[in-house]
Design an enzyme around this catalytic site. Sequence first.
Site, PDB file in Angstrom:
ATOM      1  CG  ASN A 186      -6.510   1.329   9.368  1.00  0.00           C
ATOM      2  OD1 ASN A 186      -5.347   1.230   8.927  1.00  0.00           O
ATOM      3  ND2 ASN A 186      -7.757   0.655   9.527  1.00  0.00           N
TER       4      ASN A 186
ATOM      5  CG  ASP B  11     -10.268  -2.018  11.771  1.00  0.00           C
ATOM      6  OD1 ASP B  11      -9.521  -1.235  11.600  1.00  0.00           O
ATOM      7  OD2 ASP B  11     -10.369  -3.390  12.022  1.00  0.00           O
TER       8      ASP B  11
ATOM      9  CG  ASN C 190      -2.255  -0.802   0.846  1.00  0.00           C
ATOM     10  OD1 ASN C 190      -3.081  -0.290   0.068  1.00  0.00           O
ATOM     11  ND2 ASN C 190      -2.448  -1.959   1.631  1.00  0.00           N
TER      12      ASN C 190
ATOM     13  CG  HIS D 241      -9.949  -3.201   8.098  1.00  0.00           C
ATOM     14  ND1 HIS D 241      -9.402  -3.720   8.915  1.00  0.00           N
ATOM     15  CD2 HIS D 241     -11.383  -3.946   7.905  1.00  0.00           C
ATOM     16  CE1 HIS D 241      -9.951  -4.895   9.421  1.00  0.00           C
ATOM     17  NE2 HIS D 241     -11.131  -5.102   8.839  1.00  0.00           N
TER      18      HIS D 241
HETATM   19  C1  GAR Z   1      -3.432  -4.861   3.727  1.00  0.00           C
HETATM   20  O1  GAR Z   1      -4.227  -5.926   3.060  1.00  0.00           O
HETATM   21  C2  GAR Z   1      -3.967  -3.907   4.696  1.00  0.00           C
HETATM   22  O2  GAR Z   1      -5.507  -3.699   4.226  1.00  0.00           O
HETATM   23  C3  GAR Z   1      -4.100  -4.718   6.079  1.00  0.00           C
HETATM   24  O3  GAR Z   1      -2.899  -5.336   6.073  1.00  0.00           O
HETATM   25  C4  GAR Z   1      -2.446  -5.406   4.840  1.00  0.00           C
HETATM   26  C5  GAR Z   1      -0.962  -4.639   4.365  1.00  0.00           C
HETATM   27  O4  GAR Z   1      -0.528  -5.066   3.351  1.00  0.00           O
HETATM   28  N1  GAR Z   1      -4.160  -3.921   7.033  1.00  0.00           N
HETATM   29  C6  GAR Z   1      -5.012  -4.696   8.162  1.00  0.00           C
HETATM   30  O5  GAR Z   1      -5.590  -5.474   8.149  1.00  0.00           O
HETATM   31  C7  GAR Z   1      -5.360  -3.498   9.220  1.00  0.00           C
HETATM   32  N2  GAR Z   1      -6.177  -3.921  10.169  1.00  0.00           N
HETATM   33  P1  GAR Z   1       0.885  -4.158   2.738  1.00  0.00           P
HETATM   34  O6  GAR Z   1       1.831  -4.207   3.746  1.00  0.00           O
HETATM   35  O7  GAR Z   1       1.364  -4.896   1.473  1.00  0.00           O
HETATM   36  O8  GAR Z   1       0.493  -2.775   2.295  1.00  0.00           O
END
Ligand code: GAR
Length: 203
Positions: free
Chosen positions: A109, A147, A16, A111
Amino acid sequence: MNNRKIGVLASGFGSNLQAIMDAIAQKGLPIEIAVVICDKGDAYALERAKNAGISHVAIVRKECLDKNDFENKIDTVLRAADVELVVLAGFMRILSSGFVSKWKHKNINIHPALLPAFTGLDAQGQALEYGVKVAGCTVHFVDEGMDTGPIILQKAVPVLDDDTHDTLAGRILVQEHLALPEAIELWASDKIEVHGRKVYITK
Ligand code: GAR
């Protein structure tokens, strides 16, 4: 016009974060990632920041005195970098009400679920287990709950009969990579208004 400064908090792979960096570069957005902060020293997100020449730091919880100390260190780095918006991009820690109130409506954030369904960990697994037909992702302001903050935007994807955790998570992630930069761009253009629980996108 000066670039709007954001700080990105991440815990792991940082895809992200990469999506934000790519959107800024490709669209020439007037936004600067002033600092990337990770709660793990080996987070690949740090490597991505380093490769892009972005200021980055690991603030490791267990190397801090307590949660308050951990969050104060994060807050100090963000303020030293003149950050206006804190972006949680795969940051896997709950921030205390003290931190949240300091950054009210200045902390968003991503999610991987259509909130308010499937809060917390492994939202994609929860969606598969529940048997929903539509899943997706949500960008929301961070409040004191888990969340639960006002929703800025959501993107939906179908859940297919033969989905595995990986195929569903991958389909959602594609949408995350669109949603998070989109929300940041809206914020930087001053197009986001918050009224209680409701977020309005102005023209
Ligand atoms: C993503 O899917 C994000 O939405 C999730 O962790 C992943 C991180 O991916 N976040 C959560 O679950 C927060 N509650 P990344 O490190 O490749 O961006």
